[in-house]
Design a protein around this motif. Structure first.
Motif, PDB file in Angstrom:
ATOM      1  N   GLN A 822       0.775  -1.589   0.196  1.00  0.00           N
ATOM      2  CA  GLN A 822       0.426  -0.053  -0.431  1.00  0.00           C
ATOM      3  C   GLN A 822       1.195   1.055  -0.239  1.00  0.00           C
ATOM      4  O   GLN A 822       1.640   1.213   0.514  1.00  0.00           O
ATOM      5  CB  GLN A 822      -1.053   0.026   1.383  1.00  0.00           C
ATOM      6  CG  GLN A 822      -1.805  -1.300   1.319  1.00  0.00           C
ATOM      7  CD  GLN A 822      -2.876  -0.965   0.261  1.00  0.00           C
ATOM      8  OE1 GLN A 822      -3.663  -0.671  -0.189  1.00  0.00           O
ATOM      9  NE2 GLN A 822      -3.260  -2.382  -0.329  1.00  0.00           N
ATOM     10  N   GLU A 823       0.092   1.995  -0.682  1.00  0.00           N
ATOM     11  CA  GLU A 823       1.582   3.293  -1.319  1.00  0.00           C
ATOM     12  C   GLU A 823       1.569   3.940  -0.011  1.00  0.00           C
ATOM     13  O   GLU A 823       2.343   4.629   0.692  1.00  0.00           O
ATOM     14  CB  GLU A 823       0.792   3.850  -2.589  1.00  0.00           C
ATOM     15  CG  GLU A 823       1.832   5.786  -2.663  1.00  0.00           C
ATOM     16  CD  GLU A 823       2.492   4.392  -3.063  1.00  0.00           C
ATOM     17  OE1 GLU A 823       3.821   5.239  -3.379  1.00  0.00           O
ATOM     18  OE2 GLU A 823       2.732   3.738  -3.738  1.00  0.00           O
ATOM     19  N   ILE A 824       0.514   4.055   0.968  1.00  0.00           N
ATOM     20  CA  ILE A 824       0.228   4.753   2.411  1.00  0.00           C
ATOM     21  C   ILE A 824       1.700   4.584   3.272  1.00  0.00           C
ATOM     22  O   ILE A 824       2.191   5.963   4.312  1.00  0.00           O
ATOM     23  CB  ILE A 824      -0.678   4.815   3.499  1.00  0.00           C
ATOM     24  CG1 ILE A 824      -1.002   6.031   4.316  1.00  0.00           C
ATOM     25  CG2 ILE A 824      -1.303   3.210   3.525  1.00  0.00           C
ATOM     26  CD1 ILE A 824      -2.696   6.071   4.740  1.00  0.00           C
ATOM     27  N   PHE A 825       1.555   3.733   3.438  1.00  0.00           N
ATOM     28  CA  PHE A 825       3.312   2.449   4.335  1.00  0.00           C
ATOM     29  C   PHE A 825       4.467   3.892   3.296  1.00  0.00           C
ATOM     30  O   PHE A 825       5.242   3.456   4.452  1.00  0.00           O
ATOM     31  CB  PHE A 825       3.240   1.622   4.327  1.00  0.00           C
ATOM     32  CG  PHE A 825       2.288   1.484   5.427  1.00  0.00           C
ATOM     33  CD1 PHE A 825       1.377   2.202   6.235  1.00  0.00           C
ATOM     34  CD2 PHE A 825       0.914   0.065   4.536  1.00  0.00           C
ATOM     35  CE1 PHE A 825       0.140   1.411   6.950  1.00  0.00           C
ATOM     36  CE2 PHE A 825      -0.164  -0.490   5.315  1.00  0.00           C
ATOM     37  CZ  PHE A 825      -0.524   0.409   6.231  1.00  0.00           C
ATOM     38  N   LYS A 826       4.539   3.360   2.510  1.00  0.00           N
ATOM     39  CA  LYS A 826       5.986   3.802   1.733  1.00  0.00           C
ATOM     40  C   LYS A 826       6.623   4.974   2.259  1.00  0.00           C
ATOM     41  O   LYS A 826       6.059   6.376   1.770  1.00  0.00           O
ATOM     42  CB  LYS A 826       5.806   3.832   0.711  1.00  0.00           C
ATOM     43  CG  LYS A 826       4.867   2.600   0.077  1.00  0.00           C
ATOM     44  CD  LYS A 826       5.104   2.340  -1.904  1.00  0.00           C
ATOM     45  CE  LYS A 826       4.772   1.179  -2.156  1.00  0.00           C
ATOM     46  NZ  LYS A 826       4.594   0.768  -3.484  1.00  0.00           N
ATOM     47  N   GLY A 827       7.423   4.823   2.894  1.00  0.00           N
ATOM     48  CA  GLY A 827       8.776   6.001   3.616  1.00  0.00           C
ATOM     49  C   GLY A 827       8.002   5.978   4.649  1.00  0.00           C
ATOM     50  O   GLY A 827       8.354   7.543   5.140  1.00  0.00           O
ATOM     51  N   LYS A 828       7.398   6.104   4.812  1.00  0.00           N
ATOM     52  CA  LYS A 828       6.812   6.010   6.872  1.00  0.00           C
ATOM     53  C   LYS A 828       6.684   5.005   7.568  1.00  0.00           C
ATOM     54  O   LYS A 828       7.362   5.195   8.728  1.00  0.00           O
ATOM     55  CB  LYS A 828       4.902   6.761   6.250  1.00  0.00           C
ATOM     56  CG  LYS A 828       5.059   8.347   5.151  1.00  0.00           C
ATOM     57  CD  LYS A 828       3.157   7.929   5.464  1.00  0.00           C
ATOM     58  CE  LYS A 828       3.372   9.245   4.900  1.00  0.00           C
ATOM     59  NZ  LYS A 828       1.582  10.016   4.912  1.00  0.00           N
ATOM     60  N   LEU A 829       6.633   4.095   7.147  1.00  0.00           N
ATOM     61  CA  LEU A 829       6.545   3.151   8.510  1.00  0.00           C
ATOM     62  C   LEU A 829       7.915   2.809   9.130  1.00  0.00           C
ATOM     63  O   LEU A 829       8.571   2.220   8.427  1.00  0.00           O
ATOM     64  CB  LEU A 829       6.907   1.490   7.682  1.00  0.00           C
ATOM     65  CG  LEU A 829       5.350   0.173   8.095  1.00  0.00           C
ATOM     66  CD1 LEU A 829       4.709   1.403   9.673  1.00  0.00           C
ATOM     67  CD2 LEU A 829       4.993  -0.966   7.246  1.00  0.00           C
ATOM     68  N   LYS A 830       7.659   2.720  10.419  1.00  0.00           N
ATOM     69  CA  LYS A 830       9.048   2.577  11.468  1.00  0.00           C
ATOM     70  C   LYS A 830       8.948   1.285  11.927  1.00  0.00           C
ATOM     71  O   LYS A 830      10.152   1.335  12.411  1.00  0.00           O
ATOM     72  CB  LYS A 830       9.463   3.269  11.762  1.00  0.00           C
ATOM     73  CG  LYS A 830       9.641   5.286  11.309  1.00  0.00           C
ATOM     74  CD  LYS A 830       9.998   6.101  11.850  1.00  0.00           C
ATOM     75  CE  LYS A 830      10.707   7.330  11.564  1.00  0.00           C
ATOM     76  NZ  LYS A 830      10.403   8.767  12.474  1.00  0.00           N
ATOM     77  N   ARG A 831       7.998   1.649  12.172  1.00  0.00           N
ATOM     78  CA  ARG A 831       7.497   0.378  13.203  1.00  0.00           C
ATOM     79  C   ARG A 831       6.815  -1.151  13.113  1.00  0.00           C
ATOM     80  O   ARG A 831       4.934  -0.395  12.475  1.00  0.00           O
ATOM     81  CB  ARG A 831       7.055   0.200  14.663  1.00  0.00           C
ATOM     82  CG  ARG A 831       8.369   1.196  15.414  1.00  0.00           C
ATOM     83  CD  ARG A 831       7.621   1.772  16.490  1.00  0.00           C
ATOM     84  NE  ARG A 831       7.757   0.472  17.461  1.00  0.00           N
ATOM     85  CZ  ARG A 831       6.506   1.032  19.250  1.00  0.00           C
ATOM     86  NH1 ARG A 831       6.826   2.366  19.378  1.00  0.00           N
ATOM     87  NH2 ARG A 831       7.069  -0.139  19.712  1.00  0.00           N
ATOM     88  N   LEU A 832       6.760  -2.064  12.187  1.00  0.00           N
ATOM     89  CA  LEU A 832       5.995  -3.262  11.777  1.00  0.00           C
ATOM     90  C   LEU A 832       5.864  -4.751  12.855  1.00  0.00           C
ATOM     91  O   LEU A 832       6.994  -4.839  13.010  1.00  0.00           O
ATOM     92  CB  LEU A 832       6.261  -2.918  10.087  1.00  0.00           C
ATOM     93  CG  LEU A 832       5.520  -5.002   9.968  1.00  0.00           C
ATOM     94  CD1 LEU A 832       4.132  -4.362   9.186  1.00  0.00           C
ATOM     95  CD2 LEU A 832       6.071  -4.917   8.173  1.00  0.00           C
ATOM     96  N   HIS A 833       4.374  -4.945  13.257  1.00  0.00           N
ATOM     97  CA  HIS A 833       4.518  -6.161  13.993  1.00  0.00           C
ATOM     98  C   HIS A 833       3.369  -7.086  12.843  1.00  0.00           C
ATOM     99  O   HIS A 833       2.719  -6.295  12.788  1.00  0.00           O
ATOM    100  CB  HIS A 833       3.660  -6.011  15.035  1.00  0.00           C
ATOM    101  CG  HIS A 833       4.610  -5.019  15.911  1.00  0.00           C
ATOM    102  ND1 HIS A 833       4.771  -5.811  17.756  1.00  0.00           N
ATOM    103  CD2 HIS A 833       6.183  -4.292  16.012  1.00  0.00           C
ATOM    104  CE1 HIS A 833       5.885  -4.820  18.184  1.00  0.00           C
ATOM    105  NE2 HIS A 833       6.365  -4.066  17.101  1.00  0.00           N
ATOM    106  N   ILE A 834       3.943  -8.473  12.593  1.00  0.00           N
ATOM    107  CA  ILE A 834       3.478  -9.002  11.838  1.00  0.00           C
ATOM    108  C   ILE A 834       3.699 -10.576  12.382  1.00  0.00           C
ATOM    109  O   ILE A 834       3.580 -11.126  12.756  1.00  0.00           O
ATOM    110  CB  ILE A 834       3.546  -9.310  10.447  1.00  0.00           C
ATOM    111  CG1 ILE A 834       4.745  -8.435   9.323  1.00  0.00           C
ATOM    112  CG2 ILE A 834       3.475 -10.106   9.581  1.00  0.00           C
ATOM    113  CD1 ILE A 834       5.276  -8.360   8.328  1.00  0.00           C
TER     114      ILE A 834
END
Length: 937
Positions: A822-834
């Motif tokens: 998703q475009e909204i996460f690109k360049g912004k995402l710093k913490r990701l839990h999957i």
């Protein structure tokens, strides 16, 4: 003599500054504005702050935060700081006159002069480095290697004249000799890795009552060092220590001595004789001694000599008459008889079997209550026959033991561990006091054949790692107080699969007045004794009599095996109509369908109904079936479910017929899935007239559990009774509520497949609009519905915080890839839990180069996700990967890594040299790494 803790105050466990004024203490777990909360801060006299919490991760100036807190406090006396990462301490001037108790965990601070030169009223001071307590065993490589704290008292320690308790945990200390200026010190605890010698003048601390020195490099303790008021002496895990002088034991009020684990690299010299007139607890285990000293300790009650070598034990311990606890586990004992020990008040013995005359006699120890015998000695007989107070008996590691006879009526807890040749425990006389039996790792133990009547107080049975062909006698169930049998997973197949909760069955047998023969019959089916023991006429009759009680669990347990009662073990539906024609048939108990309807069915098959079961050729046994007399030997027994199955086989209604159009069944399913009560009512009428197809049973149960019309739910339940299996009936009768505060779907997995639970989740979502996360978790086939949920529920929730995404929903590989793209996460995402059960990561993960923290749960793959190597800014990595086989060398490309947490189940290969990562301060492999790897250098 303990240090002060926040729990000694009336404190708020998680404090934000808005709490009631009744609290005098607080645990601050997240940043707050001290100015905004100044009135609340003002009232506090005790504060604990943990900077290691993630909520503080963005706080740039911990030092200033503390100084702001100090600014508004007026009477702060207790302060506990954890996870402090600054290199210099805050100013303590604002609290210098009030602070009495200070605990400080500060890995990077080397000079504590700010405290010592200012805080004139300090009474307790505990200073920790971050990882000090992880050095568990001095003989192994530990995380001490990462600690680089050089401790210093500062220029002047005189203001600490009132200090009574001091604890230092550090890598090194520059000026320990200044400690002697603290002449009011009562408790001193030193855990300093590089410490090689104690100050020569340490004995000037004449008020010292407790001395603890552990995990140091001390090699010798100077002769003559003594403390006249010492009550507790604790030297432990000092691996290079060679001697402990007699002078340390000179205090006339010394009551506790712990010398465990010293001298891992050499033998330790103790005085040849130790006079300990007031010592009550003495531990000297876990180390090699030049010579075991003779002890003179008239008040000693607890002695631990585990892992030592003792020659002529009765001589060495002859002057310790008051011992109540004696632990010699792992000790090498040569010479002397246990019966000659003078400690006749002994209550607890833990140690090896030994004797020179072939008999280890405990008869003279009348107060013995607990006995744990380790090791083997087939030449020695153990005699506890006269120990009337013995309550706990444990045998550990006795490979010579093949048969154990319990002939002691007063034992309450019996435990046998690692007795690898044990094949039988005989209980032939009443064990009136026995409450618990535990057997572990006895692979030759193949049969539990105790009669429960001999175990009237047995409450718990535990066993694991026994013979895989283990059998259990049905008579065990006669133990009237038995409430729990605990085993490993491999042994669960010993019990009937229908009984998921053993306690429930035992509770029923305890509360209902089952006759003894009926209980044994229940045990016969519960323990699956039919696999190795033939069904006798007595067992058969008692099984039928046990059905008279209103107990669903007993009826379901026994009724599912009715075919075993029949000639040649045939089920009712294996008989042809011609074989049943002319047979007399009776009904016992309360049926789900009307008896008139059932009798008409008998008539349609040419069978003759009789009200006399003793004359019947076949009997339908329903719940509460009260069999008064005998029955024919060749009588056929069956349930209402069996009868319905026979009717459907030979006289099927149109929905049960093999000729029924598949589209008709599909249309019925659509009606059942409609979520409209009126439509579901139409479906019910169709099935009443046309029969219940097997394919729609799950859908019917779902309607019976989730329909919005309460009356219709009851009608569905009534319709299904007698037409579905015991497992399905168990699922139908579960008393559960469906709301988001308590979702029972996990509980339902006990009785239903994941596919069925997935359908249940969909039904709940369609009816209530909730439970969409359970649909994603349990239902893998409703792809269109899953897409709808992701678009309408998941994305709006997570798009609101594109910097921090907790993707806790069970997405499949394609769904996860689409989400990460998703475009909204690109360049912004710093913490990701999957949290997704996938075997590989989507390639779209690699494009999120801004990631600093990555947590992947439930990863199923064997290979490390290579997409992670593109995340050059990553500092924290957590990977739950139970199948992972290796950590590739490319991990060293992530030079910003500070932590690596790998949750693996088996040791993995680590090809990389992790020491080249400049910022790495934590690496954790839950399942370990292969020993020959270079990764942990």
């Amino acid at each position: 003599m303990n240090f002060k803790y926040i729990s000694d105050y009336n404190y708020a466990w998680s404090w934000s500054g808005s709490e009631s004024s009744r609290y005098e203490g607080a645990v601050i777990r997240k940043p707050l504005d001290p100015h905004f909360a100044k009135q609340a801060v003002k009232q506090l006299i005790a504060i604990e702050i943990d900077f290691g919490k993630k909520a503080f991760s963005k706080l740039e100036d911990q030092k200033k935060f503390l100084e702001d807190i100090f600014l508004y406090t007026e009477n702060l006396e207790f302060l506990d700081i954890k996870g402090y990462k600054e290199e210099t301490l805050p100013s303590f001037e604002k609290v210098q006159s009030t602070l009495k108790y200070l605990k400080f965990n500060a890995q990077n601070v080397s000079n504590f002069g700010n405290v010592f030169n200012v805080c004139s009223n300090l009474e307790e001071l505990a200073i920790h480095t971050k990882n000090a307590k992880l050095a568990l065993n001095s003989s192994e490589k530990s995380t001490w290697d990462k600690i680089k704290t050089n401790f210093s008292f500062g220029a002047n320690s005189q203001p600490l004249a009132n200090l009574s308790k001091l604890k230092i945990t550090a890598d090194n200390i520059q000026d320990l000799d200044k400690i002697v200026d603290l002449n009011n010190l009562e408790i001193l605890e030193l855990c300093i890795r590089e410490l090689t010698a104690l100050p020569e003048n340490l004995g000037q601390l004449t008020k010292l009552e407790s001395l603890i020195v552990s995990y140091t490099k001390l090699s010798r303790i100077q002769e003559g060092l003594t403390f006249p008021k010492l009550k507790r002496l604790n030297f432990t895990n000092n691996s290079s220590l060679q001697n402990i002088p007699e002078s340390l034991f000179k205090s006339r009020i010394l009551s506790f001595v712990n010398l465990y684990g010293n001298g891992a690299q050499n033998k330790v010299q103790l005085p040849s004789k130790l006079n300990l007139p007031y010592v009550k607890d003495f531990k000297i285990g876990g180390m090699k001694l030049v010579e075991m000293p003779e002890l003179r300790a008239p008040e000693l009650t607890s002695l631990n000599l585990s892992g030592t070598t003792i020659n002529n034990i009765s001589e060495k311990l002859k002057e310790i008459p008051a011992i109540e606890k004696l632990h010699l586990s792992g000790s090498n004992i040569t010479g002397g008889e246990f019966s000659n020990l003078g400690c006749k008040q002994l209550k607890d013995y833990w140690g090896p079997i030994f004797s020179e005359n072939g008999k280890m006699d405990f008869s003279s120890f009348k107060q013995l209550t607990s006995l744990n015998l380790s090791g083997e000695n087939s030449q020695v007989k153990v005699d506890v026959s006269n120990n009337k107070e013995l309550r706990d008996l444990t045998l550990t590691g006795n490979s010579a033991l093949e048969e154990f006879i319990l002939d002691h009526p007063d034992v309450e807890n019996l435990k046998l561990v690692d007795c690898i040749n044990l094949s039988e425990i005989k209980i032939s006389t009443p064990a009136d006091a026995l409450k618990e039996i535990a057997i572990q790792n006895s692979p030759k133990y193949s049969e539990i054949k105790w009669n429960g009547n001999l175990l009237p107080k047995l409450r718990t049975l535990r066993f694991q790692k026994l013979n895989p062909d283990l059998t259990i006698a049905p008579e065990l169930i006669l133990a009237s107080l038995l409430f729990g049998i605990y085993t490993d997973k491999d042994s669960e197949s010993l019990f009937d699969e229908l009984i998921k909760d053993k306690y429930l069955l035992f509770d029923v047998l305890r509360k209902k007045h089952f006759a003894e023969g009926e209980k044994v019959a229940v045990g016969y089916w519960f323990f699956k004794s039919y696999q190795n023991q033939s069904l006798t006429k007595e067992l058969k009759l008692n099984s039928l009599k046990a059905l008279r009680y209103s107990v669903d669990i007993v009826y379901q347990l026994i009724a599912q095996h009715f075919h075993r009662f029949n000639p040649n073990g045939l089920r009712l539906d294996e008989y042809t109509p011609d074989q049943l024609k002319g047979k007399k048939v009776s009904i016992l108990g309360k049926t789900e369908d009307t008896k008139t309807s059932i009798k008409q069915g008998f008539k349609d098959f040419g069978m003759k109904y009789t009200s006399k079961p003793e004359e019947a050729d076949a009997i339908l046994f329903a719940k509460k079936a009260d069999l008064k007399g005998d029955v024919k030997d060749d009588c056929i027994f069956f349930r209402e479910l069996d009868w319905n199955s026979l009717v459907d086989q030979h006289q099927p209604k149109f929905l049960k017929s093999e000729e029924t159009d598949a589209d008709l069944i599909d249309n019925l399913k659509q009606l059942l899935w409609s979520t409209d009560p009126d439509t579901e009512a139409v479906a019910l009428e169709m099935m009443k007239n046309g029969g219940l197809p097997d394919d729609v049973v799950p859908e019917c149960i779902i309607v019976a559990k989730t329909c919005t019309d309460k009356a219709l739910r009851a009608k569905y339940k009534s319709f299904l009774k007698g037409k579905i299996s015991e497992i399905e009936q168990k699922l139908l009768s579960m008393n559960v509520r469906f709301d988001l505060s308590y979702c029972p779907l996990h509980q339902m997995l006990k009785y239903a497949s994941e596919e069925f639970v997935g359908k249940m989740a969909v039904a709940l979502y369609k009816r209530k609009g909730d439970f969409w996360s359970q649909v994603l978790k349990f239902n893998k086939v409703e792809t269109e519905l899953r897409k709808q949920i992701i678009e309408e529920k998941v994305k709006p929730e997570l798009f609101s915080k594109p910097h921090y995404v907790q993707l806790r929903y069970k997405l499949n590989f394609e769904e996860l890839g689409d989400f990460l793209d998703q475009e909204i996460f690109k360049g912004k995402l710093k913490r990701l839990h999957i949290t997704s059960p996938v075997e590989k990561m989507p390639k779209s993960l690699a494009q999120h180069i801004t990631l600093k923290e990555l947590v992947i749960r439930d990863f199923r793959g064997k290979e490390f996700p290579r997409e992670i190597f593109e995340l050059k800014r990553l500092s924290d990595l957590t990977l739950d990967a139970h199948n992972l086989e290796e950590l590739p060398e490319e991990i060293t490309q992530l030079i910003q890594l500070k932590t690596i947490n790998i949750h693996n189940k088996k040791p993995i290969k680590v090809k990389a040299d992790l020491s080249v990562l400049p910022k790495l301060n934590r690496k954790y492999f839950s399942g370990g790494v292969l020993k020959n790897e270079k990764s942990l250098t």
